[in-house]
Motif scaffolding. Structure first.
Motif, PDB file in Angstrom:
ATOM      1  N   SER A  55       0.559  -1.495  -0.385  1.00  0.00           N
ATOM      2  CA  SER A  55      -0.247  -0.053  -0.251  1.00  0.00           C
ATOM      3  C   SER A  55       0.374   1.036  -0.131  1.00  0.00           C
ATOM      4  CB  SER A  55      -0.870  -0.346   1.459  1.00  0.00           C
ATOM      5  OG  SER A  55      -1.715  -0.858   1.060  1.00  0.00           O
ATOM      6  N   LEU A  56       1.695   1.280   0.756  1.00  0.00           N
ATOM      7  CA  LEU A  56       2.895   2.549   0.838  1.00  0.00           C
ATOM      8  C   LEU A  56       3.468   2.406  -0.005  1.00  0.00           C
ATOM      9  CD1 LEU A  56       4.125   2.411   4.793  1.00  0.00           C
ATOM     10  CD2 LEU A  56       2.508   3.357   3.661  1.00  0.00           C
ATOM     11  N   THR A  57       3.827   1.453  -0.814  1.00  0.00           N
ATOM     12  CA  THR A  57       4.532   2.057  -2.357  1.00  0.00           C
ATOM     13  C   THR A  57       3.667   2.453  -3.291  1.00  0.00           C
ATOM     14  OG1 THR A  57       6.173   0.050  -1.701  1.00  0.00           O
ATOM     15  CG2 THR A  57       5.918   0.117  -4.272  1.00  0.00           C
ATOM     16  N   ALA A  58       2.712   1.352  -3.583  1.00  0.00           N
ATOM     17  CA  ALA A  58       1.682   2.139  -3.956  1.00  0.00           C
ATOM     18  C   ALA A  58       1.414   3.511  -4.179  1.00  0.00           C
ATOM     19  CB  ALA A  58       0.350   2.013  -4.356  1.00  0.00           C
ATOM     20  N   VAL A  59       0.963   4.313  -2.521  1.00  0.00           N
ATOM     21  CA  VAL A  59       0.720   6.172  -2.213  1.00  0.00           C
ATOM     22  C   VAL A  59       2.048   6.507  -3.205  1.00  0.00           C
ATOM     23  CG1 VAL A  59       0.678   7.255  -0.802  1.00  0.00           C
ATOM     24  CG2 VAL A  59      -0.963   5.396  -0.963  1.00  0.00           C
ATOM     25  N   SER A  60       3.369   5.906  -3.334  1.00  0.00           N
ATOM     26  CA  SER A  60       4.309   7.041  -2.977  1.00  0.00           C
ATOM     27  C   SER A  60       4.553   6.655  -4.764  1.00  0.00           C
ATOM     28  CB  SER A  60       5.901   6.198  -2.741  1.00  0.00           C
ATOM     29  OG  SER A  60       5.765   4.762  -2.992  1.00  0.00           O
ATOM     30  N   VAL A 177      11.789   1.089  -1.887  1.00  0.00           N
ATOM     31  CA  VAL A 177      11.112   2.866  -1.824  1.00  0.00           C
ATOM     32  C   VAL A 177      11.893   2.703  -3.735  1.00  0.00           C
ATOM     33  CG1 VAL A 177      11.782   5.436  -2.223  1.00  0.00           C
ATOM     34  CG2 VAL A 177      12.294   3.729   0.181  1.00  0.00           C
ATOM     35  N   PRO A 178      10.301   3.528  -4.374  1.00  0.00           N
ATOM     36  CA  PRO A 178      10.306   3.534  -5.739  1.00  0.00           C
ATOM     37  C   PRO A 178      11.289   3.641  -6.417  1.00  0.00           C
ATOM     38  CG  PRO A 178       7.677   3.096  -4.896  1.00  0.00           C
ATOM     39  CD  PRO A 178       9.298   3.320  -3.985  1.00  0.00           C
ATOM     40  N   MET A 179      11.424   4.931  -6.861  1.00  0.00           N
ATOM     41  CA  MET A 179      12.816   4.750  -8.410  1.00  0.00           C
ATOM     42  C   MET A 179      11.590   6.621  -8.362  1.00  0.00           C
ATOM     43  SD  MET A 179      16.052   5.843  -8.234  1.00  0.00           S
ATOM     44  CE  MET A 179      16.483   4.014  -8.503  1.00  0.00           C
ATOM     45  N   SER A 180      10.384   6.129  -8.382  1.00  0.00           N
ATOM     46  CA  SER A 180      10.374   7.720  -9.357  1.00  0.00           C
ATOM     47  C   SER A 180       9.978   8.268  -7.945  1.00  0.00           C
ATOM     48  CB  SER A 180       8.685   7.237  -9.861  1.00  0.00           C
ATOM     49  OG  SER A 180       7.864   6.365  -8.907  1.00  0.00           O
ATOM     50  N   PHE A 181       9.565   8.528  -6.728  1.00  0.00           N
ATOM     51  CA  PHE A 181       9.130   8.780  -5.098  1.00  0.00           C
ATOM     52  C   PHE A 181      10.459   9.562  -4.990  1.00  0.00           C
ATOM     53  CE2 PHE A 181       9.051   9.039  -0.775  1.00  0.00           C
ATOM     54  CZ  PHE A 181       8.558   9.937  -0.680  1.00  0.00           C
ATOM     55  N   ALA A 182      12.007   8.594  -4.992  1.00  0.00           N
ATOM     56  CA  ALA A 182      13.087   9.265  -4.676  1.00  0.00           C
ATOM     57  C   ALA A 182      13.576  10.174  -5.689  1.00  0.00           C
ATOM     58  CB  ALA A 182      14.118   7.618  -4.713  1.00  0.00           C
ATOM     59  N   VAL A 183      13.410  10.346  -6.839  1.00  0.00           N
ATOM     60  CA  VAL A 183      13.597  11.269  -8.103  1.00  0.00           C
ATOM     61  C   VAL A 183      13.060  12.568  -7.118  1.00  0.00           C
ATOM     62  CG1 VAL A 183      13.380  12.220  -9.709  1.00  0.00           C
ATOM     63  CG2 VAL A 183      14.278  10.179  -9.834  1.00  0.00           C
ATOM     64  N   ALA A 184      11.099  11.720  -7.078  1.00  0.00           N
ATOM     65  CA  ALA A 184      10.696  13.543  -6.465  1.00  0.00           C
ATOM     66  C   ALA A 184      11.584  14.148  -5.158  1.00  0.00           C
ATOM     67  CB  ALA A 184       9.130  12.971  -6.222  1.00  0.00           C
ATOM     68  N   VAL A 185      11.736  13.339  -4.361  1.00  0.00           N
ATOM     69  CA  VAL A 185      12.138  13.988  -3.442  1.00  0.00           C
ATOM     70  C   VAL A 185      13.111  14.209  -3.692  1.00  0.00           C
ATOM     71  CG1 VAL A 185      13.202  13.184  -0.455  1.00  0.00           C
ATOM     72  CG2 VAL A 185      11.007  12.363  -1.697  1.00  0.00           C
ATOM     73  N   ILE A 186      14.488  13.874  -4.293  1.00  0.00           N
ATOM     74  CA  ILE A 186      15.499  14.943  -5.045  1.00  0.00           C
ATOM     75  C   ILE A 186      15.268  15.490  -4.951  1.00  0.00           C
ATOM     76  CG2 ILE A 186      17.623  14.132  -6.585  1.00  0.00           C
ATOM     77  CD1 ILE A 186      17.569  11.324  -5.449  1.00  0.00           C
ATOM     78  N   VAL A 187      14.628  15.892  -6.467  1.00  0.00           N
ATOM     79  CA  VAL A 187      13.930  17.001  -6.861  1.00  0.00           C
ATOM     80  C   VAL A 187      13.937  18.900  -6.094  1.00  0.00           C
ATOM     81  CG1 VAL A 187      12.449  18.778  -8.287  1.00  0.00           C
ATOM     82  CG2 VAL A 187      13.393  15.855  -9.218  1.00  0.00           C
ATOM     83  N   VAL A 188      12.991  17.889  -4.813  1.00  0.00           N
ATOM     84  CA  VAL A 188      12.276  19.029  -3.797  1.00  0.00           C
ATOM     85  C   VAL A 188      14.000  19.233  -3.388  1.00  0.00           C
ATOM     86  CG1 VAL A 188      11.369  18.919  -2.180  1.00  0.00           C
ATOM     87  CG2 VAL A 188       9.923  18.349  -3.539  1.00  0.00           C
ATOM     88  N   ALA A 189      14.892  18.758  -2.851  1.00  0.00           N
ATOM     89  CA  ALA A 189      15.739  18.045  -2.459  1.00  0.00           C
ATOM     90  C   ALA A 189      16.448  19.889  -2.856  1.00  0.00           C
ATOM     91  CB  ALA A 189      16.949  17.480  -0.984  1.00  0.00           C
ATOM     92  N   LEU A 190      17.160  19.354  -4.087  1.00  0.00           N
ATOM     93  CA  LEU A 190      17.761  20.240  -5.071  1.00  0.00           C
ATOM     94  C   LEU A 190      17.227  21.562  -4.921  1.00  0.00           C
ATOM     95  CD1 LEU A 190      18.988  18.014  -7.849  1.00  0.00           C
ATOM     96  CD2 LEU A 190      20.105  18.611  -6.160  1.00  0.00           C
ATOM     97  N   ILE A 191      15.740  21.586  -5.480  1.00  0.00           N
ATOM     98  CA  ILE A 191      15.449  23.170  -5.239  1.00  0.00           C
ATOM     99  C   ILE A 191      15.571  23.984  -3.906  1.00  0.00           C
ATOM    100  CG2 ILE A 191      12.724  24.459  -5.729  1.00  0.00           C
ATOM    101  CD1 ILE A 191      11.423  21.985  -7.101  1.00  0.00           C
TER     102      ILE A 191
END
Length: 332
Positions: A55-60, A177-191
């Motif tokens: 469930s948590l994977t689907a949400v992320s 952790v799904p790669m797409s979610f990890a990339v999203a967090v990285i984008v937020v962190a970079l900004i």
């Protein structure tokens, strides 16, 4: 009573008010996180199987494109504007990506993000040079981009035959952790890092809080606004890549249903719609809250048709709570 004692007693209520205001401000800053935790607890009570890896994977995975869209659009809102074209631009970008993947392969992803960023720049230039409100510019842009997507796609879905170039987004970090979610967090962190270690944070905040004062202080307001639209466009392009990797196709309306959730994520995160106050980290929390609401409605037995009603209510309520009325003498 001695004079010093009287003065000290007189200052006590002032200190109390200041402490209460500071505490209220801190609580307001943590509200998105508090709401997120409360939602997780409520959904777990409603469905004990919610707190499982599946469930948590689907949400992320569901939240990843929304996080990226909201992060980019947050910069525009912090500058005192709004970008209503992000969903239409993301939909058009999915079409471009699906069409370009057979010929460009791995280069299709950066090409799509670059084109989306360029479209964002064009809208930003139209806003600052022609002095047209961002609401009007991006509303018109939304209509134009939607029409272009329909024409380019032939008003139909564009299938992706070979998705190997974007399949890396379906991988998992550390197996969980799904790669797409990890990339999203990285984008937020970079900004967030770029804003913190450069003068951009003060420039963006000053532009959103008082554009006229920012110009007098020497802030490059026009460049800051154009840059915000550029980042917003690039994020829309990246969100499109995530959608294509998940849907194995591109479509002229694929991301259209993400506009209201993205705006809701920004305001739920506590970013003032009038600009000058907020952060991309708060928008990330807001995006997770909105995603959990989308997932939670069916769990508690609420039909998904009520989603739009919920988003509308969330936006109005969140804006009412975060609007800085001291800066607006007349509400139109």
């Amino acid at each position: 009573m001695s004079a010093p004692a009287a003065v000290e007693q007189a200052h006590e209520p002032v200190h109390t008010v200041k402490e209460a205001t500071s505490l209220a401000g801190r609580l307001t800053g943590f509200m998105p996180l508090i709401a997120l935790v409360a939602l997780v607890i409520a959904l777990t009570i409603a469905d004990p199987d919610f707190l499982t890896q599946r469930s948590l994977t689907a949400v992320s995975r569901t939240a990843a494109p929304l996080i990226v869209l909201a992060a980019g659009a947050t910069l525009v809102v912090l500058c005192g504007g709004i970008d209503l074209s992000i969903a239409a631009l993301a939909s058009l970008s999915t079409v471009f990506l699906a069409l370009w993947l057979p010929d460009l392969g791995g280069l299709a992803t950066p090409a799509v993000i670059l084109v989306a960023a360029t479209i964002g720049v064009v809208q930003g230039v139209a806003h600052v040079v022609l002095r047209i409100p961002s609401f009007i510019v991006t509303l018109g842009g939304m209509s134009i981009l939607s029409a272009v997507a329909l024409v380019v796609s032939g008003a139909g879905t564009v299938r992706v035959v070979d998705d190997s170039s974007v399949k890396w987004l379906d991988l998992y970090v550390a197996g969980y952790v799904p790669m797409s979610f990890a990339v999203a967090v990285i984008v937020v962190a970079l900004i967030a890092v770029v804003l913190k270690v450069t003068p951009l944070h003060s420039w963006v905040s000053a532009t959103g809080y008082s554009e006229s004062a920012a110009r007098l202080a020497g802030t490059p307001v026009d460049l800051v606004k154009i840059g915000a639209f550029c980042v917003s466009g690039a994020c829309a392009g990246l969100a499109a890549v995530m959608l294509v990797s998940r849907q194995f196709s591109g479509g002229p309306t694929m991301a259209d249903n993400l506009l209201l959730p993205a705006v809701a994520a920004i305001v739920v995160g506590g970013t003032a719609i009038t600009g000058g106050h907020g952060s991309v980290w708060r928008s990330l929390a807001g995006a997770l809250v909105v995603t959990l609401l989308r997932v939670g409605l069916p769990i508690v037995g609420v039909p998904s048709a009520y989603e739009q009603i919920l988003y509308g209510a969330i936006i109005v309520t969140a804006v009412a709570l975060t609007l800085d009325r001291s800066r607006i003498s007349i509400i139109k």
